[in-house]
Design a protein around this motif. Structure first.
Motif, mmCIF file in Angstrom:
data_model
loop_
_atom_site.group_PDB
_atom_site.id
_atom_site.type_symbol
_atom_site.label_atom_id
_atom_site.label_comp_id
_atom_site.label_asym_id
_atom_site.label_seq_id
_atom_site.Cartn_x
_atom_site.Cartn_y
_atom_site.Cartn_z
ATOM 1 N N THR A 174 0.841 -1.184 0.000
ATOM 2 C CA THR A 174 0.000 0.000 0.000
ATOM 3 C C THR A 174 0.883 1.242 0.000
ATOM 4 O OG1 THR A 174 -0.085 0.161 2.409
ATOM 5 C CG2 THR A 174 -1.742 -1.247 1.341
ATOM 6 N N TYR A 175 0.269 2.379 -0.218
ATOM 7 C CA TYR A 175 1.008 3.650 -0.190
ATOM 8 C C TYR A 175 1.669 3.848 1.173
ATOM 9 C CZ TYR A 175 1.791 8.729 -0.473
ATOM 10 O OH TYR A 175 2.348 9.994 -0.461
ATOM 11 N N ALA A 176 0.921 3.586 2.239
ATOM 12 C CA ALA A 176 1.463 3.769 3.592
ATOM 13 C C ALA A 176 2.636 2.832 3.850
ATOM 14 C CB ALA A 176 0.362 3.537 4.625
ATOM 15 N N GLU A 177 2.545 1.601 3.376
ATOM 16 C CA GLU A 177 3.645 0.644 3.573
ATOM 17 C C GLU A 177 4.899 1.085 2.826
ATOM 18 O OE1 GLU A 177 1.018 -3.444 4.267
ATOM 19 O OE2 GLU A 177 1.568 -2.800 2.238
ATOM 20 N N MET A 178 4.725 1.631 1.627
ATOM 21 C CA MET A 178 5.886 2.132 0.891
ATOM 22 C C MET A 178 6.541 3.284 1.643
ATOM 23 S SD MET A 178 6.069 3.999 -2.850
ATOM 24 C CE MET A 178 5.545 5.565 -2.095
ATOM 25 N N CYS A 179 5.736 4.189 2.162
ATOM 26 C CA CYS A 179 6.283 5.317 2.916
ATOM 27 C C CYS A 179 6.982 4.843 4.182
ATOM 28 C CB CYS A 179 5.172 6.303 3.263
ATOM 29 S SG CYS A 179 4.489 7.174 1.823
ATOM 30 N N ASP A 180 6.441 3.810 4.819
ATOM 31 C CA ASP A 180 7.091 3.243 6.004
ATOM 32 C C ASP A 180 8.482 2.710 5.666
ATOM 33 O OD1 ASP A 180 5.103 3.816 7.807
ATOM 34 O OD2 ASP A 180 4.123 1.854 7.645
#
Length: 264
Positions: free
Chosen positions: A200-206
């Motif tokens: 997900t977008y959030a996982e990539m940012c993490d």
């Protein structure tokens, strides 16, 4: 005692009865055989119809699993490249490139950005969502090329789809110095996953914000690609290849593709 004429009548009568019995037997046999063959043909047609229904269902599931996300991210990435092409030709060129440079510096730890989580969902969302659409497309393309879901049921469709995917790959990797190498595209597609599913977008940012250097390193080249190398002309070239892929997916149904080609 029977006379000769009576004997002849008896023989003729017997032969007639035998002929009638033979005709009846063979007629019944032929009728029975025709009936059996008819029933077998009906059963065969029923089996073929059932197999066709099951095959269509299987192909529909494969299309939903592989082609629907591929088409979505190819379309989204195409739209984003159109935006980039316009920005690269405007006064926003330097500003937009700096957004990608900020993400790169944060990922490499050359210059960590304070409040990265908030920035990633506000000012930095354009650069990071561009990276996300890019990696998501590479992930979907990798899955199709690696698993080849239509190679057995629709081989011609599989072959032509591979051709369109290769054109997108080539458009990104236009030369060894400036392009996004095909190997990088493949490794990004392979690694852009969490627990077997696309990130997900959030996982990539993490990952970009984490202290683990190895996962972050996969994003260095695509960030350089958008920060330093991509220009308006190349953005349009990549967009065109993605649009061709989307058009192919929209206009060719894998359920009937090979069947239609087989009709003279």
């Amino acid at each position: 005692m029977a006379t000769n004429s009576e004997f002849v009548v008896l023989v003729v009568s017997g032969l007639f009865s035998l002929a009638v019995a033979s005709v009846t037997y063979y007629t019944a046999r032929a009728t029975s055989r025709t009936h059996v063959e008819g029933e077998l043909k009906k059963i065969k047609k029923q089996i073929e119809a059932q197999q066709a229904v099951e095959e269509r269902g299987a192909i529909a599931n494969l299309r939903q699993c592989y082609l629907t996300p591929l088409r979505y991210y190819a379309h989204m990435l195409s739209q984003r490249l159109a935006e980039l092409e316009a920005k690269f030709k405007s006064d926003e060129n330097t500003r937009v490139r700096d957004w990608f440079k900020e993400v790169k510096d944060h990922a490499t730890r050359d210059n960590r950005r304070h409040g990265f989580a908030a920035w990633a969902n506000y000012e930095g969302v354009f650069s990071l969502s561009t990276l996300y659409y890019t990696c998501s497309y590479f992930r979907c393309a990798h899955e199709v090329r690696f698993r080849r879901p239509f190679v057995e049921s629709r081989p011609s469709y599989c072959e032509e789809l591979d051709t369109y995917l290769a054109r997108v790959t080539d458009a990104f990797a236009w030369d060894a110095l400036h392009g996004l190498w095909d190997v990088s595209q493949e490794t990004i597609g392979e690694r852009f996953t969490t627990n077997g599913a696309k990130m997900t977008y959030a996982e990539m940012c993490d990952v970009l914000d984490s202290e683990n250097p190895f996962p972050r390193a996969a994003y260095f080249r695509p960030l350089d690609f958008y920060w330093k190398y991509l220009n308006a002309e190349k953005a349009l070239d990549i967009k065109a290849s993605l649009d061709e892929l989307v058009e192919f997916l929209d206009s060719h149904d894998p359920q009937i593709y090979d069947l239609a080609k087989a009709i003279p």
